[in-house]
Design a protein around this motif. Structure first.
Motif, mmCIF file in Angstrom:
data_model
loop_
_atom_site.group_PDB
_atom_site.id
_atom_site.type_symbol
_atom_site.label_atom_id
_atom_site.label_comp_id
_atom_site.label_asym_id
_atom_site.label_seq_id
_atom_site.Cartn_x
_atom_site.Cartn_y
_atom_site.Cartn_z
ATOM 1 N N TYR A 70 35.093 34.080 42.248
ATOM 2 C CA TYR A 70 35.872 33.932 41.416
ATOM 3 C C TYR A 70 36.161 32.341 41.006
ATOM 4 O O TYR A 70 36.696 31.930 39.894
ATOM 5 C CB TYR A 70 37.557 34.483 41.710
ATOM 6 N N HIS A 105 32.487 40.969 47.425
ATOM 7 C CA HIS A 105 33.894 40.975 46.782
ATOM 8 C C HIS A 105 34.150 42.147 45.832
ATOM 9 O O HIS A 105 35.353 42.725 45.700
ATOM 10 C CB HIS A 105 34.170 39.545 45.939
ATOM 11 N N ASN A 109 37.525 46.164 44.638
ATOM 12 C CA ASN A 109 37.999 46.987 43.318
ATOM 13 C C ASN A 109 37.491 48.371 43.256
ATOM 14 O O ASN A 109 38.235 49.257 42.929
ATOM 15 C CB ASN A 109 37.786 46.257 42.012
ATOM 16 N N THR A 170 42.450 47.636 34.357
ATOM 17 C CA THR A 170 42.940 47.201 35.651
ATOM 18 C C THR A 170 42.660 48.316 36.574
ATOM 19 O O THR A 170 42.224 49.547 36.511
ATOM 20 C CB THR A 170 44.287 46.899 35.922
ATOM 21 N N ILE A 254 37.438 48.473 34.832
ATOM 22 C CA ILE A 254 37.911 47.088 35.413
ATOM 23 C C ILE A 254 37.178 45.994 34.331
ATOM 24 O O ILE A 254 36.141 45.926 34.314
ATOM 25 C CB ILE A 254 37.527 47.140 36.923
ATOM 26 N N SER A 256 36.716 41.874 33.137
ATOM 27 C CA SER A 256 36.646 40.379 33.911
ATOM 28 C C SER A 256 38.077 39.725 33.784
ATOM 29 O O SER A 256 38.991 40.128 32.911
ATOM 30 C CB SER A 256 35.655 39.633 33.087
ATOM 31 N N GLU A 258 38.072 40.097 37.062
ATOM 32 C CA GLU A 258 37.944 41.061 38.198
ATOM 33 C C GLU A 258 36.555 41.355 38.294
ATOM 34 O O GLU A 258 35.682 41.389 37.473
ATOM 35 C CB GLU A 258 38.756 42.306 38.086
ATOM 36 N N SER A 260 33.788 44.311 39.915
ATOM 37 C CA SER A 260 33.426 45.639 40.568
ATOM 38 C C SER A 260 31.823 45.930 40.438
ATOM 39 O O SER A 260 31.123 45.115 39.444
ATOM 40 C CB SER A 260 34.194 46.677 39.712
#
Length: 309
Positions: A70, A105, A109, A170, A254, A256, A258, A260
């Motif tokens: 991130y 990471h 999610n 989300t 999901i 960005s 974020e 997945s």
């Protein structure tokens, strides 16, 4: 006058002298037998180890990588689309970000969507199925017709419609879209199990002794009807993880910033011929995770169904 009934300690001593254990003579229950059977299945052991490692990576990604995907400072455009190396185990993506760190990471999610969706569908479908199967009559007919309406909606089209209304990709909006469209399946499974259980002798005897409807449902019927629901929920974990990846691939899952696995696959498809690694690694982890949950569901089903032993 002395009682002919021996005290508990005397009875245990007598059983010990005779080589018997009174506790060992008690019949084992369904869950004890299922756990005893699961421990002997290689399919369960393999799937449990895989799921345990993936859950650990999702919960504590710092144990597997020190790179923060991130942080934009960690992405160098000059390093974009590099192959696997000692510095970047899975290579780099189109933005020069470390693919391995993004895969680790991104598990959080993807798994969070799968777990929350499976729990939501199990609770909603299970409770409604319990009510419909136990009550019968017009509550059963009404809930069954509502479930048939949801069955008539194509899953992908319905999920796209719900997510396009919210316009925010989300974890919770994706979970809501999947749960709204998937509860009828768990409803039908639970309803069928409850209808079978409500006519058993132990339920008839409890009703004759004056047990209330709530006690009959939650004390007698639910514990003996929940096994099929657990099997379906376990298999649905893998199905929902794959569904989230599909929605993210289409751009409505999901979003960005974020991360997945579905998003990573969608971002890497344009340059697949130049750099296949940013697509192959998240797709491989996605496939292994879905397969592990399906294998776990199959093992649990075989253990909980006496007819398959």
């Amino acid at each position: 006058m002395r009682s002919s009934v021996a005290p508990p300690k005397a009875r245990r001593a007598r059983h010990a002298r005779r080589g018997r254990n009174p506790r060992a003579a008690r019949p084992a229950g369904l869950w004890h037998d299922a756990w005893h059977d699961l421990r002997r299945r290689p399919l369960f052991a393999v799937s449990a180890v895989l799921i345990g490692v993936i859950l650990l990576a999702a919960a504590v990604p710092g144990l597997f990588t020190s790179v923060d995907p991130y942080d934009a400072a960690g992405c160098v455009l000059g390093d974009a689309r590099q192959g696997p190396s000692a510095a970047h185990w899975f290579g780099t993506d189109n933005q020069g970000c470390d693919t391995y760190a993004r895969v680790v990471h991104g598990a959080r999610n993807s798994l969070l969507v799968g777990l929350s969706s499976a729990v939501a569908t199990a609770l909603a479908g299970g409770l409604l199925g319990l009510l419909a199967g136990f009550r019968g009559g017009w509550p059963d007919a009404l809930l069954s017709r509502v479930a048939e309406v949801f069955f008539a909606v194509p899953s992908v089209l319905g999920a796209l419609l719900i997510l396009s209304i919210f316009r925010t990709g989300t974890v919770w909006t994706v979970m809501l879209a999947l749960a709204v469209l998937s509860w009828p399946m768990t409803f039908r499974v639970m309803r069928a199990a409850v209808i079978t259980a409500r006519n058993q002798d132990y339920v008839v005897a409890a009703r004759g002794l004056g047990a209330s409807p709530g006690r009959l449902m939650f004390r007698h019927i639910l514990p003996n009807s929940i096994a099929p629901l657990i099997v379906v929920a376990t298999i649905n974990l893998g199905v929902f993880i794959a569904a989230e990846a599909g929605l993210s691939f289409l751009g409505l899952g999901i979003q960005s910033p974020e991360i997945s696995w579905g998003m990573m696959i969608a971002d890497a498809r344009a340059r697949f011929h130049e750099a296949p690694w940013p697509l192959l690694f998240p797709a491989g982890f996605l496939s292994v995770t879905v397969l592990a949950f399906i294998m776990l569901g199959d093992a649990v089903r075989d253990a909980l169904d006496p007819k398959l032993r």
